[in-house]
Design a protein around this motif. Sequence first.
Motif, PDB file in Angstrom:
ATOM      1  N   ASN A 197       0.812  -1.218   0.000  1.00  0.00           N
ATOM      2  CA  ASN A 197       0.000   0.000   0.000  1.00  0.00           C
ATOM      3  C   ASN A 197       0.844   1.266   0.000  1.00  0.00           C
ATOM      4  O   ASN A 197       0.381   2.330   0.371  1.00  0.00           O
ATOM      5  CB  ASN A 197      -0.938   0.013   1.220  1.00  0.00           C
ATOM      6  N   ILE A 198       2.106   1.134  -0.402  1.00  0.00           N
ATOM      7  CA  ILE A 198       3.004   2.278  -0.443  1.00  0.00           C
ATOM      8  C   ILE A 198       2.724   3.114  -1.695  1.00  0.00           C
ATOM      9  O   ILE A 198       2.432   2.584  -2.771  1.00  0.00           O
ATOM     10  CB  ILE A 198       4.480   1.806  -0.449  1.00  0.00           C
ATOM     11  N   ASN A 199       2.818   4.435  -1.561  1.00  0.00           N
ATOM     12  CA  ASN A 199       2.703   5.332  -2.708  1.00  0.00           C
ATOM     13  C   ASN A 199       3.912   5.105  -3.622  1.00  0.00           C
ATOM     14  O   ASN A 199       5.031   5.490  -3.295  1.00  0.00           O
ATOM     15  CB  ASN A 199       2.672   6.788  -2.240  1.00  0.00           C
ATOM     16  N   GLN A 200       3.669   4.470  -4.762  1.00  0.00           N
ATOM     17  CA  GLN A 200       4.769   4.074  -5.626  1.00  0.00           C
ATOM     18  C   GLN A 200       5.385   5.238  -6.392  1.00  0.00           C
ATOM     19  O   GLN A 200       6.391   5.080  -7.066  1.00  0.00           O
ATOM     20  CB  GLN A 200       4.289   2.994  -6.597  1.00  0.00           C
ATOM     21  N   GLU A 201       4.808   6.416  -6.295  1.00  0.00           N
ATOM     22  CA  GLU A 201       5.354   7.567  -7.017  1.00  0.00           C
ATOM     23  C   GLU A 201       6.390   8.326  -6.189  1.00  0.00           C
ATOM     24  O   GLU A 201       7.091   9.182  -6.715  1.00  0.00           O
ATOM     25  CB  GLU A 201       4.220   8.513  -7.412  1.00  0.00           C
ATOM     26  N   ARG A 202       6.483   8.006  -4.908  1.00  0.00           N
ATOM     27  CA  ARG A 202       7.394   8.760  -4.040  1.00  0.00           C
ATOM     28  C   ARG A 202       8.238   7.808  -3.208  1.00  0.00           C
ATOM     29  O   ARG A 202       7.721   6.913  -2.548  1.00  0.00           O
ATOM     30  CB  ARG A 202       6.585   9.682  -3.114  1.00  0.00           C
ATOM     31  N   GLU A 203       9.533   8.008  -3.255  1.00  0.00           N
ATOM     32  CA  GLU A 203      10.456   7.186  -2.478  1.00  0.00           C
ATOM     33  C   GLU A 203      10.554   7.732  -1.062  1.00  0.00           C
ATOM     34  O   GLU A 203      10.746   8.930  -0.867  1.00  0.00           O
ATOM     35  CB  GLU A 203      11.828   7.200  -3.151  1.00  0.00           C
ATOM     36  N   ILE A 204      10.405   6.861  -0.072  1.00  0.00           N
ATOM     37  CA  ILE A 204      10.520   7.295   1.316  1.00  0.00           C
ATOM     38  C   ILE A 204      11.519   6.406   2.059  1.00  0.00           C
ATOM     39  O   ILE A 204      11.701   5.235   1.728  1.00  0.00           O
ATOM     40  CB  ILE A 204       9.158   7.249   2.048  1.00  0.00           C
ATOM     41  N   ARG A 205      12.173   7.001   3.049  1.00  0.00           N
ATOM     42  CA  ARG A 205      13.110   6.245   3.868  1.00  0.00           C
ATOM     43  C   ARG A 205      12.355   5.477   4.940  1.00  0.00           C
ATOM     44  O   ARG A 205      11.395   5.988   5.510  1.00  0.00           O
ATOM     45  CB  ARG A 205      14.123   7.180   4.520  1.00  0.00           C
ATOM     46  N   GLY A 225       9.171   2.532  -2.356  1.00  0.00           N
ATOM     47  CA  GLY A 225       8.430   3.425  -3.235  1.00  0.00           C
ATOM     48  C   GLY A 225       9.328   4.042  -4.290  1.00  0.00           C
ATOM     49  O   GLY A 225      10.517   3.733  -4.397  1.00  0.00           O
ATOM     50  N   GLY A 226       8.783   4.913  -5.100  1.00  0.00           N
ATOM     51  CA  GLY A 226       9.538   5.544  -6.168  1.00  0.00           C
ATOM     52  C   GLY A 226       9.323   4.842  -7.495  1.00  0.00           C
ATOM     53  O   GLY A 226       8.812   3.722  -7.559  1.00  0.00           O
ATOM     54  N   PHE A 227       9.739   5.491  -8.573  1.00  0.00           N
ATOM     55  CA  PHE A 227       9.423   4.989  -9.908  1.00  0.00           C
ATOM     56  C   PHE A 227      10.246   3.780 -10.315  1.00  0.00           C
ATOM     57  O   PHE A 227       9.864   3.040 -11.215  1.00  0.00           O
ATOM     58  CB  PHE A 227       9.612   6.113 -10.941  1.00  0.00           C
ATOM     59  N   GLN A 228      11.385   3.533  -9.653  1.00  0.00           N
ATOM     60  CA  GLN A 228      12.231   2.428 -10.092  1.00  0.00           C
ATOM     61  C   GLN A 228      11.855   1.098  -9.454  1.00  0.00           C
ATOM     62  O   GLN A 228      11.772   0.073 -10.135  1.00  0.00           O
ATOM     63  CB  GLN A 228      13.701   2.726  -9.794  1.00  0.00           C
ATOM     64  N   PHE A 229      11.619   1.112  -8.134  1.00  0.00           N
ATOM     65  CA  PHE A 229      11.450  -0.151  -7.424  1.00  0.00           C
ATOM     66  C   PHE A 229      10.062  -0.352  -6.832  1.00  0.00           C
ATOM     67  O   PHE A 229       9.824  -1.354  -6.149  1.00  0.00           O
ATOM     68  CB  PHE A 229      12.516  -0.270  -6.329  1.00  0.00           C
ATOM     69  N   ASP A 230       9.164   0.588  -7.029  1.00  0.00           N
ATOM     70  CA  ASP A 230       7.769   0.434  -6.582  1.00  0.00           C
ATOM     71  C   ASP A 230       7.708   0.035  -5.109  1.00  0.00           C
ATOM     72  O   ASP A 230       8.163   0.751  -4.258  1.00  0.00           O
ATOM     73  CB  ASP A 230       7.031  -0.566  -7.476  1.00  0.00           C
ATOM     74  N   ASN A 231       7.160  -1.167  -4.819  1.00  0.00           N
ATOM     75  CA  ASN A 231       6.964  -1.569  -3.427  1.00  0.00           C
ATOM     76  C   ASN A 231       8.087  -2.479  -2.911  1.00  0.00           C
ATOM     77  O   ASN A 231       7.904  -3.197  -1.933  1.00  0.00           O
ATOM     78  CB  ASN A 231       5.607  -2.254  -3.243  1.00  0.00           C
ATOM     79  N   ALA A 232       9.227  -2.440  -3.564  1.00  0.00           N
ATOM     80  CA  ALA A 232      10.370  -3.222  -3.075  1.00  0.00           C
ATOM     81  C   ALA A 232      11.066  -2.477  -1.940  1.00  0.00           C
ATOM     82  O   ALA A 232      11.172  -1.253  -1.963  1.00  0.00           O
ATOM     83  CB  ALA A 232      11.361  -3.462  -4.205  1.00  0.00           C
TER      84      ALA A 232
END
Length: 280
Positions: A197-205, A225-232
Motif C-alpha cells: 500500500n506504499i505510494n509508488q510515485e514517491r520514495e521514502i526512507r 516506493g519511487g518509480f524504479q522499485f515500486d513496493n520493493a
Amino acid sequence: MKQILYIFTLILLSTAYCQGQAESPLDLVKIIFAKDSFPDLEKHITGEYNGHPNGTDLPTNVKTDFLLLGQNEKKAVINLTITDSLGHQFDTYLHLKKEDVWKVTAFRALAMTGMIEEIHQELKSMTKSQIDTIIELSKNDTLGYSMFKSYEDYKYELGKTGLIIASDHELISHFKKNKSDFDSIKNSILLEIDPLNINQEREIRVGENLKTNYKSVFISSITIGGFQFDNALNFVIGGMLDNTVGYIFLLKKEDVPLMNPSRIIMIREIADGWYLYKTT
C-alpha cells in the motif's frame, strides 16, 4: 570410401556453420566475446552498441564467464564477468533485443566508480595512527569535512566503498554471509509498514530506527516506493549520483522490476525474495 568422405565433410561443414550461429542471446554474446573476430557482427548490433568492446578488445590473459539474467520474446540481458590474471573480476551487462535476429543494443557496467575506488584504497592503506589522528581532528570539525569520526565510522566507510566496487560474486557472498541480519532488518520494517500500500510515485526512507543494524552490513539507507522499485524494500549500498548498487526485497516475484539499459541495468535473484541490483 568416397561416399564416407563426402558425408564426413558435410558433417564438418554443418558443425562449423552451427558454431558460427547465434541461436540465443547467450550464444550471441559468447560469440561476440570469443577471442576470434565475428564476421557477422554488423548484423547483430543496433542502438548505441557499435560492436565494441568485443572479444578482440580484451587482453589475452583474461577469462570470460557468461550468465543469462533475464529473457523474454523481445529482450534479454547477459552478465559478462571478466576475470584478470590476478583473479580480479569486473562485471558488465549486455542488453539485447530481438529484431530479425538477436542484436546487442547496449553495453553497461556500474559507472563513476573511479573516485570511490580511490577513497577505498586510501582508507585501506591507513595505519592505526593515521586513523586515530583523523578521529581526533574530527572533534573540532564543525563543517562535516572529516572522513569519519570514530573507528566504527571508519570500518563502515571502508566496508561500504569496498562493496560498491566489488564483483557481483563478492556482493552475493556478502549478502549470504549476513542473510540473517538482512532478514531481521527486513522483518522489523515489514511489521511497521505494508509495502503493498506504499505510494509508488514517491520514495521514502524506512527503518531509521534500525540504522545501527543496517550500517553494520554496510547499507547506507533503506527506502521503499519511487518509480524504479515500486513496493520493493531497497537496501542501498551506495554509488555516485544515479549509479547505485544494492539489494532489494520483494514479497511477490511478479513484482520484479524490468531491466533497462537507461535505468536498472541488472537484477539477479540471490535468495527467496532477495535480489542484487545496479542502476545507471
